[in-house]
Design a protein around this motif. Sequence first.
Motif, PDB file in Angstrom:
ATOM      1  N   ALA A  26       0.848  -1.197   0.000  1.00 40.27           N
ATOM      2  CA  ALA A  26       0.000   0.000   0.000  1.00 40.27           C
ATOM      3  C   ALA A  26       0.878   1.239   0.000  1.00 40.27           C
ATOM      4  N   PHE A  27       0.342   2.288  -0.611  1.00 37.79           N
ATOM      5  CA  PHE A  27       0.978   3.606  -0.546  1.00 37.79           C
ATOM      6  C   PHE A  27       0.010   4.501   0.209  1.00 37.79           C
ATOM      7  N   GLY A  28       0.327   4.794   1.443  1.00 35.65           N
ATOM      8  CA  GLY A  28      -0.638   5.515   2.279  1.00 35.65           C
ATOM      9  C   GLY A  28      -1.904   4.672   2.411  1.00 35.65           C
ATOM     10  N   ASP A  29      -3.037   5.279   2.094  1.00 31.86           N
ATOM     11  CA  ASP A  29      -4.299   4.540   2.193  1.00 31.86           C
ATOM     12  C   ASP A  29      -4.585   3.712   0.944  1.00 31.86           C
ATOM     13  N   TYR A  30      -3.758   3.911  -0.083  1.00 37.08           N
ATOM     14  CA  TYR A  30      -4.063   3.242  -1.339  1.00 37.08           C
ATOM     15  C   TYR A  30      -3.455   1.834  -1.373  1.00 37.08           C
ATOM     16  N   VAL A  31      -4.343   0.847  -1.314  1.00 41.67           N
ATOM     17  CA  VAL A  31      -3.896  -0.545  -1.261  1.00 41.67           C
ATOM     18  C   VAL A  31      -3.758  -1.081  -2.690  1.00 41.67           C
ATOM     19  N   VAL A  32      -2.548  -1.518  -3.020  1.00 42.32           N
ATOM     20  CA  VAL A  32      -2.308  -2.061  -4.369  1.00 42.32           C
ATOM     21  C   VAL A  32      -2.545  -3.568  -4.387  1.00 42.32           C
ATOM     22  N   HIS A  33      -1.981  -4.254  -3.395  1.00 39.44           N
ATOM     23  CA  HIS A  33      -2.186  -5.704  -3.267  1.00 39.44           C
ATOM     24  C   HIS A  33      -2.776  -6.000  -1.896  1.00 39.44           C
ATOM     25  N   SER A  52      -3.767  -1.623 -16.456  1.00 42.47           N
ATOM     26  CA  SER A  52      -2.798  -0.626 -16.016  1.00 42.47           C
ATOM     27  C   SER A  52      -3.051  -0.258 -14.555  1.00 42.47           C
ATOM     28  N   GLY A  53      -1.999  -0.218 -13.781  1.00 46.58           N
ATOM     29  CA  GLY A  53      -2.129   0.183 -12.385  1.00 46.58           C
ATOM     30  C   GLY A  53      -2.581  -0.921 -11.449  1.00 46.58           C
ATOM     31  N   THR A  54      -2.650  -2.170 -11.926  1.00 40.64           N
ATOM     32  CA  THR A  54      -3.063  -3.264 -11.037  1.00 40.64           C
ATOM     33  C   THR A  54      -1.919  -3.729 -10.138  1.00 40.64           C
ATOM     34  N   GLY A  55      -0.715  -3.232 -10.401  1.00 38.78           N
ATOM     35  CA  GLY A  55       0.368  -3.528  -9.465  1.00 38.78           C
ATOM     36  C   GLY A  55       1.344  -4.586  -9.941  1.00 38.78           C
ATOM     37  N   LYS A  56       1.502  -4.730 -11.237  1.00 43.98           N
ATOM     38  CA  LYS A  56       2.441  -5.740 -11.752  1.00 43.98           C
ATOM     39  C   LYS A  56       3.885  -5.343 -11.411  1.00 43.98           C
ATOM     40  N   SER A  57       4.203  -4.062 -11.673  1.00 41.79           N
ATOM     41  CA  SER A  57       5.583  -3.634 -11.380  1.00 41.79           C
ATOM     42  C   SER A  57       5.839  -3.603  -9.873  1.00 41.79           C
ATOM     43  N   VAL A  58       4.840  -3.179  -9.121  1.00 42.59           N
ATOM     44  CA  VAL A  58       5.011  -3.156  -7.654  1.00 42.59           C
ATOM     45  C   VAL A  58       5.242  -4.584  -7.138  1.00 42.59           C
ATOM     46  N   LEU A  59       4.563  -5.541  -7.747  1.00 44.71           N
ATOM     47  CA  LEU A  59       4.764  -6.942  -7.355  1.00 44.71           C
ATOM     48  C   LEU A  59       6.203  -7.362  -7.634  1.00 44.71           C
ATOM     49  N   PHE A 100      14.599  -3.950 -16.455  1.00 42.22           N
ATOM     50  CA  PHE A 100      13.552  -2.981 -16.130  1.00 42.22           C
ATOM     51  C   PHE A 100      12.939  -2.436 -17.406  1.00 42.22           C
ATOM     52  N   GLN A 101      11.740  -1.869 -17.233  1.00 43.97           N
ATOM     53  CA  GLN A 101      11.066  -1.240 -18.368  1.00 43.97           C
ATOM     54  C   GLN A 101      12.020  -0.237 -19.020  1.00 43.97           C
ATOM     55  N   GLY A 102      12.158  -0.318 -20.324  1.00 44.87           N
ATOM     56  CA  GLY A 102      13.010   0.655 -21.018  1.00 44.87           C
ATOM     57  C   GLY A 102      14.490   0.322 -20.960  1.00 44.87           C
ATOM     58  N   ASP A 180      10.396  -6.723 -17.249  1.00 45.87           N
ATOM     59  CA  ASP A 180       9.240  -5.817 -17.129  1.00 45.87           C
ATOM     60  C   ASP A 180       8.945  -5.218 -18.503  1.00 45.87           C
ATOM     61  N   GLU A 181       7.907  -5.701 -19.117  1.00 43.82           N
ATOM     62  CA  GLU A 181       7.472  -5.258 -20.449  1.00 43.82           C
ATOM     63  C   GLU A 181       8.632  -5.214 -21.452  1.00 43.82           C
ATOM     64  N   PRO A 182       9.263  -6.378 -21.680  1.00 52.09           N
ATOM     65  CA  PRO A 182      10.472  -6.389 -22.524  1.00 52.09           C
ATOM     66  C   PRO A 182      10.211  -5.999 -23.969  1.00 52.09           C
ATOM     67  N   THR A 213       3.910  -8.299 -18.970  1.00 49.12           N
ATOM     68  CA  THR A 213       3.706  -7.870 -20.352  1.00 49.12           C
ATOM     69  C   THR A 213       2.268  -7.452 -20.630  1.00 49.12           C
ATOM     70  N   HIS A 214       2.141  -6.578 -21.633  1.00 52.09           N
ATOM     71  CA  HIS A 214       0.823  -6.268 -22.194  1.00 52.09           C
ATOM     72  C   HIS A 214       0.732  -6.877 -23.588  1.00 52.09           C
ATOM     73  N   ASP A 215       1.781  -7.602 -23.975  1.00 50.77           N
ATOM     74  CA  ASP A 215       1.902  -8.065 -25.345  1.00 50.77           C
ATOM     75  C   ASP A 215       1.283  -9.453 -25.489  1.00 50.77           C
TER      76      ASP A 215
HETATM   77  N1  ATP Z   1       6.258   4.789  -5.347  1.00 51.78           N
HETATM   78  C1  ATP Z   1       4.936   4.884  -5.462  1.00 51.78           C
HETATM   79  N2  ATP Z   1       4.238   5.772  -4.716  1.00 51.78           N
HETATM   80  C2  ATP Z   1       2.901   5.865  -4.800  1.00 51.78           C
HETATM   81  N3  ATP Z   1       2.127   5.085  -5.611  1.00 51.78           N
HETATM   82  C3  ATP Z   1       2.768   4.185  -6.376  1.00 51.78           C
HETATM   83  C4  ATP Z   1       4.196   4.034  -6.347  1.00 51.78           C
HETATM   84  N4  ATP Z   1       4.537   3.052  -7.205  1.00 51.78           N
HETATM   85  C5  ATP Z   1       3.387   2.617  -7.754  1.00 51.78           C
HETATM   86  N5  ATP Z   1       2.330   3.292  -7.254  1.00 51.78           N
HETATM   87  C6  ATP Z   1       0.923   3.061  -7.599  1.00 51.78           C
HETATM   88  O1  ATP Z   1       0.665   1.682  -7.462  1.00 51.78           O
HETATM   89  C7  ATP Z   1      -0.233   1.256  -8.474  1.00 51.78           C
HETATM   90  C8  ATP Z   1       0.370   0.086  -9.210  1.00 51.78           C
HETATM   91  O2  ATP Z   1       1.487   0.534  -9.955  1.00 51.78           O
HETATM   92  P1  ATP Z   1       2.296  -0.425 -10.944  1.00 51.78           P
HETATM   93  O3  ATP Z   1       3.339   0.429 -11.579  1.00 51.78           O
HETATM   94  O4  ATP Z   1       2.730  -1.634 -10.237  1.00 51.78           O
HETATM   95  O5  ATP Z   1       1.169  -0.817 -12.009  1.00 51.78           O
HETATM   96  P2  ATP Z   1       1.294  -1.731 -13.270  1.00 51.78           P
HETATM   97  O6  ATP Z   1       0.283  -2.811 -13.151  1.00 51.78           O
HETATM   98  O7  ATP Z   1       2.704  -2.165 -13.461  1.00 51.78           O
HETATM   99  O8  ATP Z   1       0.837  -0.700 -14.405  1.00 51.78           O
HETATM  100  P3  ATP Z   1       1.246  -0.544 -15.939  1.00 51.78           P
HETATM  101  O9  ATP Z   1       0.697  -1.736 -16.640  1.00 51.78           O
HETATM  102  O10 ATP Z   1       0.559   0.707 -16.339  1.00 51.78           O
HETATM  103  O11 ATP Z   1       2.759  -0.439 -16.016  1.00 51.78           O
HETATM  104  C9  ATP Z   1      -0.500   2.471  -9.371  1.00 51.78           C
HETATM  105  O12 ATP Z   1      -1.721   3.043  -8.984  1.00 51.78           O
HETATM  106  C10 ATP Z   1       0.649   3.399  -9.065  1.00 51.78           C
HETATM  107  O13 ATP Z   1       0.272   4.744  -9.214  1.00 51.78           O
END
Ligand code: ATP
Length: 285
Positions: A26-33, A52-59, A100-102, A180-182, A213-215
Amino acid sequence: MNDSALELPEGYDNKFPIRIRGLTNAFGDYVVHDALDLDVRQGEILGVVGGSGTGKSVLMRSIIGLQFPREGDIEVFGQNITDAEPDEVIGVRNRWGVLFQGGALFSTLTVAENVQVPLKQFYPELDQTLLDEIARYKTVLTGLPAEAASKFPSELSGGMKKRAGLARALSLDPELLFLDEPTAGLDPIGAAKFDELTRELTDTLGLTVFLITHDLDTLYAICDRVAVLADKKVIAVGTIPELLETDHPWIQEYFNGPRSRAAAKSHEGADDRRKALDKPQAGRA
Ligand SMILES: Nc1ncnc2c1ncn2[C@@H]1O[C@H](COP(=O)(O)OP(=O)(O)OP(=O)(O)O)[C@@H](O)[C@H]1O
């Protein structure tokens, strides 16, 4: 490179190089997983998809220790890395490579110098001649010409940069590879070639691959299983035919949409071809 063999924890059988239980990020109150579970099987290419934004990179960042989870356990090679001190997991960290991406290459370093960064970090005793030799070998391994080793990232095409990033990810002879999205930003031919390279290296080097990947082409062409992120969890993991049997609306829309059906058609037989190559069935559900 991995001669400093990691003492695997007692009872660890290497079937699941990555095991995640109850992961909450979570980032503050925002729960990703929220209490996410996932097992990655030895030898598989696991595709990781989700909106997008489901948290793949955060995972991915959680698994490689760049994101500190709020709750849960992540085991890599049987070792819990969530509550370990950095020094305790050094033997695990040098068993994975990350693209990493890019590409995330250092722009002021040549390809060879980029590849040498992890080598110097983990093996400071290696002399420059050996470092140069390893960098050249890794560069060629990823399909780049040997001369590319002395070039700077700005002198490379997008596809070449990805390969250079992959060469760096492979510098320590990892067992686990994170991508990450190669294929993002590559033209379709370049993307297909990169997919082929990933599959080939996975099979020849015995890698386990966590591939965001999104591919859709990548999923159909080279992934053994696919994990789907939605609703703050991994809602399903399996082969694409298995996923199609689930009735989650996102999965149905994603894999039954016109783009997915076109990708499926153009990769018909990819699975059979993999089996014909006598690939071990690790990763098959
Ligand atoms: N360092 C951070 N601080 C605050 N919020 C973050 C941070 N890193 C990621 N987030 C939030 O966590 C959520 C998941 O991000 P993440 O980059 O994992 O998504 P994703 O599934 O990889 O998206 P995409 O497919 O667009 O790359 C997003 O809402 C993003 O804004």
